[in-house]
Design an enzyme around this catalytic site. Structure first.
Site, PDB file in Angstrom:
ATOM      1  N   GLU A 119       0.842  -1.205   0.000  1.00 58.77           N
ATOM      2  CA  GLU A 119       0.000   0.000   0.000  1.00 58.77           C
ATOM      3  C   GLU A 119       0.868   1.242   0.000  1.00 58.77           C
ATOM      4  O   GLU A 119       2.078   1.159   0.241  1.00 58.77           O
ATOM      5  CB  GLU A 119      -0.911  -0.013   1.233  1.00 58.77           C
ATOM      6  CG  GLU A 119      -1.896  -1.173   1.195  1.00 58.77           C
ATOM      7  CD  GLU A 119      -2.941  -1.118   2.288  1.00 58.77           C
ATOM      8  OE1 GLU A 119      -2.790  -0.325   3.232  1.00 58.77           O
ATOM      9  OE2 GLU A 119      -3.908  -1.881   2.183  1.00 58.77           O
ATOM     10  N   HIS A 243      -9.118  10.170   3.711  1.00 63.57           N
ATOM     11  CA  HIS A 243      -8.833   9.116   2.745  1.00 63.57           C
ATOM     12  C   HIS A 243      -9.063   9.685   1.363  1.00 63.57           C
ATOM     13  O   HIS A 243     -10.082  10.327   1.115  1.00 63.57           O
ATOM     14  CB  HIS A 243      -9.731   7.896   2.967  1.00 63.57           C
ATOM     15  CG  HIS A 243      -9.214   6.683   2.272  1.00 63.57           C
ATOM     16  ND1 HIS A 243      -9.296   6.529   0.912  1.00 63.57           N
ATOM     17  CD2 HIS A 243      -8.556   5.596   2.733  1.00 63.57           C
ATOM     18  CE1 HIS A 243      -8.721   5.380   0.574  1.00 63.57           C
ATOM     19  NE2 HIS A 243      -8.263   4.799   1.671  1.00 63.57           N
ATOM     20  N   ARG A 289      -0.824   9.048   1.737  1.00 71.25           N
ATOM     21  CA  ARG A 289      -2.227   9.439   1.634  1.00 71.25           C
ATOM     22  C   ARG A 289      -2.503  10.930   1.645  1.00 71.25           C
ATOM     23  O   ARG A 289      -3.331  11.413   0.895  1.00 71.25           O
ATOM     24  CB  ARG A 289      -2.931   8.930   2.882  1.00 71.25           C
ATOM     25  CG  ARG A 289      -3.537   7.662   2.683  1.00 71.25           C
ATOM     26  CD  ARG A 289      -4.437   7.327   3.764  1.00 71.25           C
ATOM     27  NE  ARG A 289      -4.650   5.912   3.511  1.00 71.25           N
ATOM     28  CZ  ARG A 289      -5.113   5.078   4.376  1.00 71.25           C
ATOM     29  NH1 ARG A 289      -5.423   5.483   5.563  1.00 71.25           N
ATOM     30  NH2 ARG A 289      -5.286   3.831   4.059  1.00 71.25           N
ATOM     31  N   HIS A 350     -11.164  10.282   7.543  1.00 74.87           N
ATOM     32  CA  HIS A 350     -10.944   8.841   7.662  1.00 74.87           C
ATOM     33  C   HIS A 350     -10.345   8.411   8.997  1.00 74.87           C
ATOM     34  O   HIS A 350     -10.820   7.463   9.600  1.00 74.87           O
ATOM     35  CB  HIS A 350     -10.015   8.434   6.527  1.00 74.87           C
ATOM     36  CG  HIS A 350      -9.780   6.966   6.408  1.00 74.87           C
ATOM     37  ND1 HIS A 350     -10.807   6.062   6.281  1.00 74.87           N
ATOM     38  CD2 HIS A 350      -8.630   6.242   6.376  1.00 74.87           C
ATOM     39  CE1 HIS A 350     -10.301   4.836   6.175  1.00 74.87           C
ATOM     40  NE2 HIS A 350      -8.995   4.919   6.252  1.00 74.87           N
ATOM     41  N   ARG A 385      -0.585   8.866   9.552  1.00 77.48           N
ATOM     42  CA  ARG A 385      -0.570   7.418   9.748  1.00 77.48           C
ATOM     43  C   ARG A 385      -0.196   6.703   8.457  1.00 77.48           C
ATOM     44  O   ARG A 385      -0.733   6.993   7.385  1.00 77.48           O
ATOM     45  CB  ARG A 385      -1.952   6.954  10.169  1.00 77.48           C
ATOM     46  CG  ARG A 385      -2.094   5.454  10.257  1.00 77.48           C
ATOM     47  CD  ARG A 385      -3.545   5.079  10.458  1.00 77.48           C
ATOM     48  NE  ARG A 385      -4.324   5.320   9.272  1.00 77.48           N
ATOM     49  CZ  ARG A 385      -5.120   4.417   8.696  1.00 77.48           C
ATOM     50  NH1 ARG A 385      -5.243   3.211   9.209  1.00 77.48           N
ATOM     51  NH2 ARG A 385      -5.807   4.712   7.628  1.00 77.48           N
TER      52      ARG A 385
HETATM   53  C1  LIG Z   1     -13.643   2.174   5.923  1.00 79.24           C
HETATM   54  C2  LIG Z   1     -12.390   2.005   6.733  1.00 79.24           C
HETATM   55  C3  LIG Z   1     -11.349   1.233   6.236  1.00 79.24           C
HETATM   56  C4  LIG Z   1     -10.180   1.072   6.998  1.00 79.24           C
HETATM   57  N1  LIG Z   1      -9.199   0.250   6.530  1.00 79.24           N
HETATM   58  C5  LIG Z   1      -8.122   0.000   7.324  1.00 79.24           C
HETATM   59  C6  LIG Z   1      -7.151  -0.951   6.940  1.00 79.24           C
HETATM   60  O1  LIG Z   1      -7.254  -1.585   5.887  1.00 79.24           O
HETATM   61  N2  LIG Z   1      -6.090  -1.161   7.773  1.00 79.24           N
HETATM   62  C7  LIG Z   1      -5.940  -0.494   8.957  1.00 79.24           C
HETATM   63  O2  LIG Z   1      -4.954  -0.740   9.674  1.00 79.24           O
HETATM   64  N3  LIG Z   1      -6.867   0.397   9.348  1.00 79.24           N
HETATM   65  C8  LIG Z   1      -7.949   0.643   8.568  1.00 79.24           C
HETATM   66  N4  LIG Z   1      -8.890   1.540   8.991  1.00 79.24           N
HETATM   67  C9  LIG Z   1      -8.738   2.148  10.309  1.00 79.24           C
HETATM   68  C10 LIG Z   1      -9.037   1.100  11.372  1.00 79.24           C
HETATM   69  O3  LIG Z   1     -10.158   0.360  10.969  1.00 79.24           O
HETATM   70  C11 LIG Z   1      -9.328   1.733  12.708  1.00 79.24           C
HETATM   71  O4  LIG Z   1      -8.372   2.676  13.038  1.00 79.24           O
HETATM   72  C12 LIG Z   1      -9.330   0.667  13.798  1.00 79.24           C
HETATM   73  O5  LIG Z   1     -10.178  -0.382  13.419  1.00 79.24           O
HETATM   74  C13 LIG Z   1      -9.775   1.266  15.110  1.00 79.24           C
HETATM   75  O6  LIG Z   1     -10.018   0.226  16.003  1.00 79.24           O
HETATM   76  P1  LIG Z   1     -10.541   0.578  17.461  1.00 79.24           P
HETATM   77  O7  LIG Z   1     -10.740  -0.692  18.151  1.00 79.24           O
HETATM   78  O8  LIG Z   1      -9.654   1.603  18.052  1.00 79.24           O
HETATM   79  O9  LIG Z   1     -11.930   1.329  17.198  1.00 79.24           O
HETATM   80  P2  LIG Z   1     -13.247   0.829  16.460  1.00 79.24           P
HETATM   81  O10 LIG Z   1     -13.017  -0.381  15.686  1.00 79.24           O
HETATM   82  O11 LIG Z   1     -13.819   1.994  15.754  1.00 79.24           O
HETATM   83  O12 LIG Z   1     -14.199   0.459  17.674  1.00 79.24           O
HETATM   84  C14 LIG Z   1     -14.723   1.464  18.492  1.00 79.24           C
HETATM   85  C15 LIG Z   1     -15.842   0.868  19.304  1.00 79.24           C
HETATM   86  O13 LIG Z   1     -16.226   1.752  20.339  1.00 79.24           O
HETATM   87  C16 LIG Z   1     -17.640   1.857  20.375  1.00 79.24           C
HETATM   88  N5  LIG Z   1     -17.948   3.138  21.008  1.00 79.24           N
HETATM   89  C17 LIG Z   1     -17.629   4.374  20.583  1.00 79.24           C
HETATM   90  N6  LIG Z   1     -18.037   5.288  21.486  1.00 79.24           N
HETATM   91  C18 LIG Z   1     -18.634   4.603  22.488  1.00 79.24           C
HETATM   92  C19 LIG Z   1     -19.270   4.979  23.690  1.00 79.24           C
HETATM   93  N7  LIG Z   1     -19.397   6.262  24.064  1.00 79.24           N
HETATM   94  N8  LIG Z   1     -19.774   4.008  24.484  1.00 79.24           N
HETATM   95  C20 LIG Z   1     -19.689   2.698  24.134  1.00 79.24           C
HETATM   96  N9  LIG Z   1     -19.104   2.293  22.995  1.00 79.24           N
HETATM   97  C21 LIG Z   1     -18.576   3.232  22.194  1.00 79.24           C
HETATM   98  C22 LIG Z   1     -18.047   1.726  18.940  1.00 79.24           C
HETATM   99  O14 LIG Z   1     -19.409   1.418  18.819  1.00 79.24           O
HETATM  100  C23 LIG Z   1     -17.107   0.599  18.504  1.00 79.24           C
HETATM  101  O15 LIG Z   1     -17.597  -0.638  18.933  1.00 79.24           O
HETATM  102  C24 LIG Z   1     -10.056   1.720   8.244  1.00 79.24           C
HETATM  103  C25 LIG Z   1     -11.105   2.499   8.732  1.00 79.24           C
HETATM  104  C26 LIG Z   1     -12.276   2.629   7.992  1.00 79.24           C
HETATM  105  C27 LIG Z   1     -13.393   3.452   8.541  1.00 79.24           C
END
Ligand SMILES: Cc1cc2nc3c(=O)[nH]c(=O)nc-3n(C[C@H](O)[C@H](O)[C@H](O)COP(=O)(O)OP(=O)(O)OC[C@H]3O[C@@H](n4cnc5c(N)ncnc54)[C@H](O)[C@@H]3O)c2cc1C
Length: 537
Positions: A119, A243, A289, A350, A385
């Protein structure tokens, strides 16, 4: 339904990759609650397409992954953290595979090998993926493992409102201690007091603070706002990644067209077919990016295009259907056949590089409060990032924080003190929810128009004033009416908007994801440091 009397060892807020990894990392005898504000699989993690970066091939090296991460981070990465995450990576991935995650493989001679994608910004192939739905596959495997653990209870539709701390943090005073959180039950409308000996924010990103985003509706920056209100230190909020390629279609709300397409040779074209990326960077479509997003933004503004095109029609249709089945199908749903037609794309908000400051074990400036994943500012990403480093960050920090927290609880058996129940005061039901909808729209529009990919001090000042006025209205509304999910999220996106604007105004240079026409150069002499917002500042 959330039970009324709760005392937990660990309260995990969020069920994405970071929260699930944390929950699986603490002892199986511990009482663990995961609260998540929607369905448990609704998260940024679920929508991740491209994959997870790690050093896997013998042709790759830790040094190379570190160097690529530092280059993307534009001088602000914390090198020790980058080194640590990159070196921890392969072990965390092996654990994911052992849990049942099925990354794509291919045959190399007689041997089965993992398929490694490349990538933008990566100098080697190092991105493990599961088709173009890597996030779904990882979350599926982690969720199954969590469900198999009787000590972990998952509460859906449970939205954390505020942390329970022994007092508000202020700079110069010893840190406060967190003992759990108030949690709003979206089904009953009640607010529960969930006491815990350790609380971990895994609430993900804040794409919804902008009008156009690749993020799902849950990404409202709650963790940053909650932590900041409780007195935790946050940093680097000006670095919001856009993005470059979100599908441009009136009905295609937040559908991302993965960077991996450019990794596999897709080219960006103006509507007349002219290629333009070579005018902006020697690596053309494989430039980092921020450069690609800014180039598209510039092309659209200068020429008045509503979008540009991404063209991968030169690759065989059978290959595209196999490598990008989800993207091919979703684009087809919107009338675009990626095997024969160019895909109309625009940039969209993003990824939040800033967040709650943590150390190498995910500890925040508040005792017994950890933050992991996108909500945290660990020092890994610096000013930008590198693609596919964020799933890795969630895995590494979810794991490290769990190890640290279990040591803390092993050494200290103090239970939570008596905690006050939620007091709704004299608040009544609102019959004016249109105010909330209107303010949601205004915050997001102001951020899109004045705090977007290219900034200026004047536009930032304008945003600051508008957001301050909106915050005043939200505050009144918050105290006068009973809370709803929409109101709580609105309060949070307004706080996150304020923090982004304050950080952006403070940084008088252009670096990484922060580009301002008033200070167009990078200024290492004065600005090679994080933008830190301490409590009370
Ligand atoms: C479309 C897309 C494609 C991506 N592709 C990639 C990729 O290919 N590779 C990569 O490394 N990264 C990618 N990313 C980024 C990556 O997905 C995220 O940075 C990562 O998944 C974040 O993980 P997390 O566990 O921190 O948060 P999340 O996976 O966002 O989880 C957050 C959780 O907290 C919950 N939550 C939020 N606020 C509250 C609250 N007040 N009370 C209770 N629950 C709450 C939400 O409902 C969710 O369950 C992508 C992001 C997107 C949007």
């Amino acid at each position: 339904m959330i039970p009324s009397s709760e005392r937990w060892d660990y309260l995990v807020i969020g069920s994405g990759i970071a929260g699930l990894t944390f929950a699986l990392g603490v002892p199986e005898q511990a009482r663990v609650a995961i609260v998540t504000k929607d369905r448990s699989d609704e998260s940024n993690s679920w929508y991740a397409q491209g994959g997870v970066a790690t050093v896997w091939s013998p042709e790759d090296s830790f040094e190379s992954h570190v160097a690529d991460t530092l280059t993307a981070g534009a001088g602000l990465c914390h090198e020790d953290v980058v080194e640590m995450v990159v070196r921890d990576g392969p072990e965390r991935i092996r654990e994911l595979i052992a849990l049942g995650t099925r990354f794509d493989t291919h045959l190399h001679g007689d041997a089965v090998e993992y398929d490694l994608g490349r990538e933008g910004g990566h100098s080697r192939r190092r991105v493990l993926h599961a088709g173009d739905v890597t996030g779904q596959e990882i979350v599926r495997a982690l969720s199954l493992a969590v469900r198999a653990r009787p000590n972990i209870t998952v509460f859906e539709n449970a939205l954390a409102v505020d942390l329970l701390t022994d007092r508000k943090g202020e700079s110069g005073r010893p840190p406060s201690t967190c003992w759990g959180a108030y949690v709003f039950d979206r089904q009953t409308g009640g607010v529960r007091t969930m006491a815990a000996r350790v609380t971990v924010l895994c609430t993900g990103g804040a794409g919804k603070v902008y009008l156009y985003t690749t993020n799902p509706d849950v990404a409202t920056g709650d963790g940053v706002a909650i932590a900041y209100r409780a007195g935790a230190t946050v940093a680097n909020m000006e670095f919001f990644q856009f993005h470059p390629t979100c599908l441009y279609h009136p009905q295609a709300k937040s559908f991302l067209v993965s960077e991996a397409l450019r990794g596999e040779g897709a080219r960006l074209r103006r509507p007349d077919g002219t290629l333009f990326m070579a005018n902006y960077h020697a690596d053309a479509e494989l430039a980092p990016r921020d450069i690609v997003a800014r180039a598209i933004d510039h092309e659209m503004k200068v020429h008045g295009f509503e979008h540009v095109y991404l063209d991968i029609t030169h690759r065989p249709a059978s290959y595209l259907e196999e490598r990008f089945p989800n993207i091919a199908r979703r684009c087809r749903d919107f009338g675009v056949d990626i095997t024969r037609e160019w895909i109309p794309v625009v940039p969209a908000a993003h990824y939040m590089c800033g967040g709650v400051i943590t150390d190498r074990e995910g500890r925040t400036s508040i005792q017994r409060l950890y933050a992991c994943g996108e909500v945290a500012m660990t020092g890994l990403h610096g000013a930008n990032r590198l693609a596919s480093n964020s799933l890795l960050e969630g895995l590494v920090f979810g794991h490290r924080a769990a190890l640290d927290a279990r040591e803390l609880l092993d050494a200290d058996a103090t239970p939570p003190p008596p905690l006050p129940a939620w007091n709704p005061g004299t608040a009544v039901n609102s019959d004016e929810s249109v105010v909330v909808t209107q303010n949601w729209d205004e915050v997001r529009r102001a951020m899109w128009n004045f705090v977007g990919i290219v900034r200026s001090t004047r536009r930032l000042e304008r945003a600051r004033k508008r957001i301050a006025t909106l915050q005043e209205e939200i505050r009144e509304y918050y105290w006068d009416f009973l809370v709803t999910g929409d109101l709580l999220e609105l309060r949070n996106i307004a706080t996150v908007a304020e923090l982004i604007v304050r950080c952006a105004l403070a940084r008088r240079e252009s670096r990484g994801l922060h580009y301002t026409i008033d200070y167009p150069e990078r200024d290492d002499a004065q600005w090679r440091h994080d933008t830190v917002l301490a409590p009370g500042a």
